[in-house]
Design a protein around this motif. Structure first.
Motif, PDB file in Angstrom:
ATOM      1  N   PRO A 151       0.833  -1.203   0.000  1.00  0.00           N
ATOM      2  CA  PRO A 151       0.000   0.000   0.000  1.00  0.00           C
ATOM      3  C   PRO A 151       0.869   1.254   0.000  1.00  0.00           C
ATOM      4  N   GLU A 152       0.341   2.318  -0.593  1.00  0.00           N
ATOM      5  CA  GLU A 152       1.023   3.614  -0.618  1.00  0.00           C
ATOM      6  C   GLU A 152       0.012   4.700  -0.249  1.00  0.00           C
ATOM      7  N   PRO A 153       0.479   5.800   0.302  1.00  0.00           N
ATOM      8  CA  PRO A 153      -0.443   6.877   0.672  1.00  0.00           C
ATOM      9  C   PRO A 153      -1.295   7.365  -0.500  1.00  0.00           C
ATOM     10  N   GLU A 154      -0.729   7.328  -1.717  1.00  0.00           N
ATOM     11  CA  GLU A 154      -1.462   7.807  -2.902  1.00  0.00           C
ATOM     12  C   GLU A 154      -2.639   6.909  -3.263  1.00  0.00           C
ATOM     13  N   ASP A 155      -2.725   5.732  -2.645  1.00  0.00           N
ATOM     14  CA  ASP A 155      -3.823   4.804  -2.935  1.00  0.00           C
ATOM     15  C   ASP A 155      -5.162   5.336  -2.444  1.00  0.00           C
ATOM     16  N   GLY A 156      -5.139   6.215  -1.477  1.00  0.00           N
ATOM     17  CA  GLY A 156      -6.397   6.677  -0.898  1.00  0.00           C
ATOM     18  C   GLY A 156      -7.060   5.547  -0.127  1.00  0.00           C
ATOM     19  N   ARG A 157      -8.372   5.471  -0.232  1.00  0.00           N
ATOM     20  CA  ARG A 157      -9.125   4.417   0.442  1.00  0.00           C
ATOM     21  C   ARG A 157      -9.033   3.143  -0.401  1.00  0.00           C
ATOM     22  N   ARG A 158      -8.685   2.044   0.253  1.00  0.00           N
ATOM     23  CA  ARG A 158      -8.439   0.778  -0.468  1.00  0.00           C
ATOM     24  C   ARG A 158      -9.557  -0.219  -0.194  1.00  0.00           C
ATOM     25  N   PHE A 159     -10.049  -0.840  -1.280  1.00  0.00           N
ATOM     26  CA  PHE A 159     -11.130  -1.809  -1.197  1.00  0.00           C
ATOM     27  C   PHE A 159     -10.722  -3.087  -1.921  1.00  0.00           C
ATOM     28  N   LEU A 160     -10.728  -4.206  -1.209  1.00  0.00           N
ATOM     29  CA  LEU A 160     -10.482  -5.494  -1.846  1.00  0.00           C
ATOM     30  C   LEU A 160     -11.769  -5.891  -2.562  1.00  0.00           C
ATOM     31  N   VAL A 161     -11.682  -6.172  -3.869  1.00  0.00           N
ATOM     32  CA  VAL A 161     -12.876  -6.458  -4.672  1.00  0.00           C
ATOM     33  C   VAL A 161     -12.898  -7.905  -5.179  1.00  0.00           C
ATOM     34  N   ASP A 162     -12.183  -8.785  -4.506  1.00  0.00           N
ATOM     35  CA  ASP A 162     -12.192 -10.213  -4.819  1.00  0.00           C
ATOM     36  C   ASP A 162     -13.193 -10.926  -3.918  1.00  0.00           C
ATOM     37  N   ARG A 163     -13.802 -11.975  -4.429  1.00  0.00           N
ATOM     38  CA  ARG A 163     -14.699 -12.784  -3.606  1.00  0.00           C
ATOM     39  C   ARG A 163     -13.900 -13.666  -2.640  1.00  0.00           C
ATOM     40  N   LEU A 164     -12.692 -14.059  -3.063  1.00  0.00           N
ATOM     41  CA  LEU A 164     -11.827 -14.892  -2.230  1.00  0.00           C
ATOM     42  C   LEU A 164     -10.652 -14.060  -1.715  1.00  0.00           C
ATOM     43  N   TRP A 165     -10.229 -14.359  -0.494  1.00  0.00           N
ATOM     44  CA  TRP A 165      -9.096 -13.643   0.082  1.00  0.00           C
ATOM     45  C   TRP A 165      -7.819 -14.030  -0.678  1.00  0.00           C
ATOM     46  N   PRO A 166      -6.935 -13.069  -0.972  1.00  0.00           N
ATOM     47  CA  PRO A 166      -5.685 -13.380  -1.689  1.00  0.00           C
ATOM     48  C   PRO A 166      -4.806 -14.349  -0.898  1.00  0.00           C
ATOM     49  N   ARG A 167      -4.301 -15.338  -1.575  1.00  0.00           N
ATOM     50  CA  ARG A 167      -3.469 -16.356  -0.922  1.00  0.00           C
ATOM     51  C   ARG A 167      -2.196 -15.752  -0.343  1.00  0.00           C
ATOM     52  N   LEU A 205     -18.640   3.915  -5.376  1.00  0.00           N
ATOM     53  CA  LEU A 205     -18.843   5.104  -6.202  1.00  0.00           C
ATOM     54  C   LEU A 205     -18.862   6.360  -5.333  1.00  0.00           C
ATOM     55  N   GLU A 206     -19.525   6.291  -4.210  1.00  0.00           N
ATOM     56  CA  GLU A 206     -19.570   7.424  -3.285  1.00  0.00           C
ATOM     57  C   GLU A 206     -18.175   7.756  -2.770  1.00  0.00           C
ATOM     58  N   ALA A 207     -17.410   6.729  -2.420  1.00  0.00           N
ATOM     59  CA  ALA A 207     -16.037   6.941  -1.950  1.00  0.00           C
ATOM     60  C   ALA A 207     -15.184   7.574  -3.046  1.00  0.00           C
ATOM     61  N   ALA A 208     -15.381   7.156  -4.292  1.00  0.00           N
ATOM     62  CA  ALA A 208     -14.623   7.727  -5.419  1.00  0.00           C
ATOM     63  C   ALA A 208     -14.989   9.189  -5.642  1.00  0.00           C
ATOM     64  N   ARG A 209     -16.221   9.546  -5.367  1.00  0.00           N
ATOM     65  CA  ARG A 209     -16.640  10.948  -5.512  1.00  0.00           C
ATOM     66  C   ARG A 209     -16.000  11.822  -4.433  1.00  0.00           C
ATOM     67  N   GLU A 210     -15.642  11.204  -3.312  1.00  0.00           N
ATOM     68  CA  GLU A 210     -15.046  11.941  -2.200  1.00  0.00           C
ATOM     69  C   GLU A 210     -13.531  12.064  -2.311  1.00  0.00           C
ATOM     70  N   GLY A 211     -12.909  11.186  -3.095  1.00  0.00           N
ATOM     71  CA  GLY A 211     -11.454  11.208  -3.219  1.00  0.00           C
ATOM     72  C   GLY A 211     -10.950   9.957  -3.903  1.00  0.00           C
ATOM     73  N   THR A 212      -9.668   9.771  -3.870  1.00  0.00           N
ATOM     74  CA  THR A 212      -9.042   8.625  -4.529  1.00  0.00           C
ATOM     75  C   THR A 212      -9.384   7.318  -3.820  1.00  0.00           C
ATOM     76  N   ILE A 213      -9.724   6.323  -4.613  1.00  0.00           N
ATOM     77  CA  ILE A 213      -9.887   4.973  -4.080  1.00  0.00           C
ATOM     78  C   ILE A 213      -9.033   4.028  -4.924  1.00  0.00           C
ATOM     79  N   THR A 214      -8.659   2.920  -4.331  1.00  0.00           N
ATOM     80  CA  THR A 214      -7.922   1.887  -5.046  1.00  0.00           C
ATOM     81  C   THR A 214      -8.676   0.573  -4.911  1.00  0.00           C
ATOM     82  N   LEU A 215      -8.951  -0.044  -6.061  1.00  0.00           N
ATOM     83  CA  LEU A 215      -9.575  -1.357  -6.092  1.00  0.00           C
ATOM     84  C   LEU A 215      -8.439  -2.385  -6.056  1.00  0.00           C
ATOM     85  N   VAL A 216      -8.417  -3.170  -5.018  1.00  0.00           N
ATOM     86  CA  VAL A 216      -7.353  -4.147  -4.806  1.00  0.00           C
ATOM     87  C   VAL A 216      -7.854  -5.513  -5.271  1.00  0.00           C
TER      88      VAL A 216
END
Length: 115
Positions: A11-27, A82-93
């Motif tokens: 993660p980096e500060p420029e990522d903003g709010r981070r959201f994991l968008v996978d159905r399964l947790w990353p191994r 979408l609401e979070a993206a309207r408020e600032g940077t988000i990162t889809l993980v």
């Protein structure tokens, strides 16, 4: 702004709010290492669609259409992103190896069409 990042990248500060968008947790990844706002597994493609696509680039267009139809039917899953993206940077993980053909890429395009 909506960014994309593999779960295996730090993660980096420029990522903003981070959201994991996978159905399964990353191994092999610990929860603390992802620095997530939330695990948004409800926005991920259905198990059936994920299995059908199986990261086959030849089925990419078909996958995007089917995934968009799933998203259209479930706005409660993606509206918080979408609401979070309207408020600032988000990162889809995401954890997929293919950085051009995965659900996060399709989701980003879908969300950007709604901004």
């Amino acid at each position: 702004m909506i960014k994309l990042k593999r779960a295996y990248e730090p993660p980096e500060p420029e990522d903003g709010r981070r959201f994991l968008v996978d159905r399964l947790w990353p191994r092999g990844v610990k929860k603390e290492a992802l620095a997530l706002e939330r695990w948004a597994k409800e926005v991920a493609p259905s198990h059936e669609l994920r299995k059908e696509f199986h990261h086959d680039a030849a089925r990419w267009d078909e996958f995007q259409r089917a995934y968009a139809a799933e998203l259209d039917a479930n706005p409660a899953a993606w509206e918080p992103l979408l609401e979070a993206a309207r408020e600032g940077t988000i990162t889809l993980v995401y954890s997929a190896r293919d950085e051009k053909h995965n659900q996060a890429v399709a989701l980003k395009a879908y969300l950007e069409s709604k901004l």
